[in-house]
Motif scaffolding. Structure first.
Motif, short mmCIF file in Angstrom:
data_model
loop_
_atom_site.label_atom_id
_atom_site.label_comp_id
_atom_site.label_asym_id
_atom_site.label_seq_id
_atom_site.Cartn_x
_atom_site.Cartn_y
_atom_site.Cartn_z
N ALA A 381 0.83 -1.20 0.00
CA ALA A 381 0.00 0.00 0.00
C ALA A 381 0.86 1.26 0.00
O ALA A 381 0.59 2.22 -0.74
N LEU A 382 1.91 1.27 0.81
CA LEU A 382 2.80 2.42 0.86
C LEU A 382 3.55 2.60 -0.45
O LEU A 382 3.70 3.72 -0.96
N TRP A 383 4.03 1.49 -0.99
CA TRP A 383 4.78 1.56 -2.26
C TRP A 383 3.88 2.06 -3.39
O TRP A 383 4.30 2.89 -4.21
N ALA A 384 2.64 1.57 -3.43
CA ALA A 384 1.71 1.98 -4.48
C ALA A 384 1.35 3.46 -4.35
O ALA A 384 1.22 4.17 -5.37
N ARG A 385 1.15 3.96 -3.13
CA ARG A 385 0.80 5.37 -2.95
C ARG A 385 1.95 6.28 -3.40
O ARG A 385 1.73 7.30 -4.07
N ALA A 404 -1.76 11.24 4.93
CA ALA A 404 -1.03 10.52 5.98
C ALA A 404 -0.32 9.28 5.43
O ALA A 404 0.80 8.97 5.84
N LEU A 405 -0.97 8.58 4.49
CA LEU A 405 -0.35 7.38 3.93
C LEU A 405 0.87 7.74 3.10
O LEU A 405 1.91 7.07 3.19
N LEU A 406 0.79 8.82 2.33
CA LEU A 406 1.94 9.25 1.54
C LEU A 406 3.06 9.75 2.44
O LEU A 406 4.24 9.49 2.18
N ASP A 407 2.70 10.44 3.52
CA ASP A 407 3.73 10.90 4.45
C ASP A 407 4.49 9.71 5.05
O ASP A 407 5.72 9.75 5.19
#
Length: 445
Positions: A381-385, A404-407
């Motif tokens: 999820a983090l890599w995809a964002r 927040a997820l991108l941060d």
């Protein structure tokens, strides 16, 4: 040595027929040569039979690939050069077999079973059908155990299972040969069978000496380079699969590496078009896709008392087109998972350049713990964002705090890239890969 009685009835009958010679030898005659195709009259034999054609010096082998009114259609294993009109043709066997045995370990063979390593003829006297031995799908063992390939990014994020069929998708020059070498050298397998089909001739020696490494004594290499005939390339791929099936029948856990499935499809296309099949998608006859599915099904777990074949098939994606390439699209549908190599990651010096967002292992949820699955999902999820918002980041238009997820992805990105990076000579086991991913998220997991 395997006794015929230890195999199923169909296999035993096939092998007995292969070993028995006809009492009366019948001959046909070559009528016409058209490209790599011969028309032969005067024979009665099924499609797939192996025939011998007389030449000025000795004989050359051919396979029946079709028939028409009054003639058989044959394709010689070594091309039509030297074959004369009217040459005599005889049927050698109605179903071809591959000679197998423990003596193949550590050897390098061509598509016809001859030694390429300068040694004597391989010590192999156990015949195995070239087209394989079908296994009742209800008798196959389920994929229930993880397969440790020694590559951290695969072990942690795309965990493979013993008996899986996996595709390694990449464009030219992205690093699939190096990736294949890492898997061959580091994977936990009893036997490694490598089929180098339609690749550049110089790569054969380079791969064996530079990439196979410590796996060489327990490996069997079948090489059919690009200058081989289409029939030889197909036979090379089938020979590799037959050898893997033999070792699986002995209870061994086999790693089958085929480089590449695309070259096999191209060889099947040449044969199909020569036999008169109509071209379909990008010139591939419909039979090619059925043949690829049948070839992939030869791998997997065996029946009771047998071992497994975990297969990794490389797929050359022309022009990095992962959607429009018919071979890549078919392979993605028939295999149990796919590992995609990214040209952008290779250009960014992230090796191995595995595109985590595009890669998938279908059996993974049943192979790992719930914690492992959650960590892998969070990483994805983090890599995809980060990948989704890359254009905004490059423009400098993103202000921290809006996502927040991108941060979190930006904060952990150096550690995430460190997990993906691995030197080709180093090995990272399954437990160590999981521990590294747990350390990445720390107490936040």
């Amino acid at each position: 040595m395997i006794s015929l009685e230890s195999l199923n009835r169909r296999t035993a009958e096939t092998l007995r027929g292969t070993l028995s010679a006809p009492l009366v030898r019948r001959y046909g005659r070559v009528l016409q040569a058209n490209g790599e195709m011969l028309r032969v009259s005067g024979l009665q034999a099924p499609i797939g039979a192996r025939c011998m054609i007389e030449q000025a010096e000795g004989e050359t082998a051919a396979e029946i690939i079709g028939f028409e009114a009054g003639a058989m259609l044959m394709m010689p294993e070594q091309g039509t050069r030297g074959i004369m009109r009217g040459a005599r043709v005889r049927v050698e066997t109605t179903e071809m077999a591959v000679m197998t045995g423990p003596g193949l370990l550590g050897r390098i063979l061509d598509a016809r079973g001859n030694a390429l390593d300068g040694g004597a003829l391989p010590d192999a006297d156990i015949p195995w059908p070239m087209l394989g031995v079908p296994i009742n799908p209800m008798a196959r063992a389920r994929i229930e155990k993880a397969f440790d390939v020694g590559v951290a990014s695969i072990n942690a994020l795309t965990t493979l299972g013993r008996g899986m069929r996996v595709g390694l998708f990449a464009g030219s020059g992205v690093g699939k040969t190096t990736m294949l070498g890492m898997i061959a050298r580091h994977a936990q397998a009893d036997v490694v069978v490598l089929g180098m089909i339609g690749e550049r001739g110089r790569e054969i020696r380079e791969f064996i000496e530079d990439h196979l490494g410590t796996a060489a004594p327990r490996a069997v290499v079948v090489a059919s380079p690009a200058d081989d005939t289409a029939l030889a390339r197909v036979h090379g791929a089938y020979r590799a699969a037959s050898i893997a099936e033999y070792f699986r029948a002995q209870g061994k856990h086999v790693l089958l590496l085929v480089d590449s499935l695309t070259r096999l499809a191209m060889a099947l296309r040449e044969i199909g078009l020569a036999a008169g099949e109509p071209p379909a998608t990008r010139g591939y006859p419909p039979s090619v896709f059925g043949a690829l599915s049948a070839y992939a099904e030869r791998a997997g777990n065996g029946g009771p008392g047998q071992g497994s074949i975990t297969a990794v098939h490389t797929v050359l994606v022309e022009g990095d087109d992962h959607v429009g390439d018919p071979v890549a699209d078919t392979a993605r549908a028939i295999l149990d998972g796919h590992i995609v190599l990214s040209r952008a990651m290779a250009e960014a010096a992230i090796y191995p350049p595995i595109d985590i967002s595009a890669s998938l292992s279908r059996p993974m949820p049943g192979l790992v713990t719930k914690e492992h699955l959650q960590l892998a999902g969070r990483f994805r999820a983090l890599w995809a964002r980060k990948r989704e918002k890359q254009d905004i980041l490059d423009l400098g238009a993103y202000a921290p705090g809006r996502d927040a997820l991108l941060d979190e992805a930006l904060r952990l990105m150096p550690a995430m890239e460190a997990l993906l990076r691995q030197d080709a000579a180093s090995r990272m086991g399954l437990d160590d890969s999981l521990a590294k991913m747990q350390a990445l998220f720390g107490d936040e997991a």
